[in-house]
Design a protein around this motif. Structure first.
Motif, PDB file in Angstrom:
ATOM      1  N   ASP A   9       0.845  -1.186   0.000  1.00  0.00           N
ATOM      2  CA  ASP A   9       0.000   0.000   0.000  1.00  0.00           C
ATOM      3  C   ASP A   9       0.888   1.245   0.000  1.00  0.00           C
ATOM      4  N   THR A  10       0.264   2.400  -0.164  1.00  0.00           N
ATOM      5  CA  THR A  10       1.036   3.642  -0.215  1.00  0.00           C
ATOM      6  C   THR A  10       1.722   3.964   1.107  1.00  0.00           C
ATOM      7  N   ASN A  11       1.266   3.350   2.202  1.00  0.00           N
ATOM      8  CA  ASN A  11       1.922   3.575   3.493  1.00  0.00           C
ATOM      9  C   ASN A  11       3.120   2.651   3.698  1.00  0.00           C
ATOM     10  N   GLY A  12       3.425   1.833   2.687  1.00  0.00           N
ATOM     11  CA  GLY A  12       4.595   0.965   2.762  1.00  0.00           C
ATOM     12  C   GLY A  12       4.334  -0.416   3.311  1.00  0.00           C
ATOM     13  N   LYS A  13       3.108  -0.686   3.774  1.00  0.00           N
ATOM     14  CA  LYS A  13       2.800  -2.000   4.329  1.00  0.00           C
ATOM     15  C   LYS A  13       2.478  -2.983   3.206  1.00  0.00           C
ATOM     16  N   LEU A  14       3.042  -4.187   3.322  1.00  0.00           N
ATOM     17  CA  LEU A  14       2.845  -5.194   2.288  1.00  0.00           C
ATOM     18  C   LEU A  14       1.381  -5.607   2.192  1.00  0.00           C
ATOM     19  N   ARG A  15       0.930  -5.820   0.972  1.00  0.00           N
ATOM     20  CA  ARG A  15      -0.414  -6.352   0.772  1.00  0.00           C
ATOM     21  C   ARG A  15      -0.423  -7.832   1.161  1.00  0.00           C
ATOM     22  N   THR A  16      -1.524  -8.271   1.731  1.00  0.00           N
ATOM     23  CA  THR A  16      -1.636  -9.677   2.111  1.00  0.00           C
ATOM     24  C   THR A  16      -2.451 -10.424   1.065  1.00  0.00           C
ATOM     25  N   GLY A  17      -2.258 -11.712   1.024  1.00  0.00           N
ATOM     26  CA  GLY A  17      -2.989 -12.549   0.076  1.00  0.00           C
ATOM     27  C   GLY A  17      -3.202 -13.929   0.663  1.00  0.00           C
TER      28      GLY A  17
END
Length: 242
Positions: A9-17
């Motif tokens: 995301d734009t805040n630097g946190k990895l997207r989960t899947g």
């Protein structure tokens, strides 16, 4: 830190899947063997922190020295049929894209710092709280790496990487494996496992891990592998490169 928008995301946190779903897709219709048929020389590549999680806190171990003995027993037990055993650890860098993910995983746990100054330091009451702190895991990886090399049986080639003070360092107990070819700055053992599977002279390589990422990476790098196929080995808890 700049990261691809497809990964974070734009805040630097990895997207989960839900990567675990891919394992079922890849292995549908494939019968996983209950045991690995080893042919010729064989190498077992172990995710060190996955083994730490599997060993847990032994009931008969009161100190980190005793824990290191149990850990080495687990390594040698798993590798009893192999000529080579490679044990690889994660790195825990302060500036890491994984920091947010690690924080999320330990949000409900109260981390406790325990410095392992020597083998007589007592194990913490809560093993999960101890492992929740990256500094503790880095300290533990270093503490476990050194005796794995120092106490390796003469008949085994033991290789350790990722756990030493120098993150790029790899050590081998035998000149049959040149550790300089395995020096890497990989943060995670997931990718180190692939390197050790590729730069390997054994006829059979078995990768022992618990992460879906490892299977996906092995499949992706299959053309570079010295062995012809990949088996996820779900019956044995291993991803196997055969």
């Amino acid at each position: 830190m700049s990261v691809p928008i497809s990964l974070a995301d734009t805040n630097g946190k990895l997207r989960t899947g839900q990567k675990a779903v891919l394992v079922d897709v890849f292995t549908r219709g494939i019968e996983c063997p209950s045991a690995t048929d080893l042919q010729g020389s064989a190498c077992l590549v172990i995710d060190g922190m996955a083994l730490v999680a599997a060993v847990g806190k032994p009931a008969d171990a009161q100190t980190f020295g005793a824990y290191a003995d149990r850990f080495q027993d687990a390594v040698l037990g798993a590798g009893s049929r192999y000529q080579q055993i490679h044990v690889l650890f994660d790195r825990y860098e302060k500036s890491s894209i994984k920091a947010g993910t690690r924080e999320r995983r330990t949000r409900t746990i109260r981390p406790v710092r325990r410095v392992i100054e020597n083998k007589n330091v007592p194990l913490p009451n809560s093993w999960s709280n101890f492992l929740a702190l990256p500094e503790n895991k880095a300290n533990l990886a270093k503490f476990l790496s050194e005796p794995l090399i120092a106490n390796a049986p003469l008949e085994k080639v033991v290789v350790v990487a990722g756990g030493f003070s120098d993150g790029k360092e790899a050590q081998s107990t035998n000149q049959l494996v040149d550790p300089s070819l395995l020096c890497a700055n990989h943060e995670e053992a997931d990718t180190r496992l692939v390197l050790h599977a590729i730069v390997n002279s054994c006829d059979t390589v078995v990768v022992s891990a618990r992460d879906t990422d490892v299977l996906l990476l092995l499949v992706a790098h299959l053309p570079s592998m010295p062995s012809p196929s990949v088996d996820d080995g779900r019956n044995s808890g291993q991803a196997q490169l055969l």
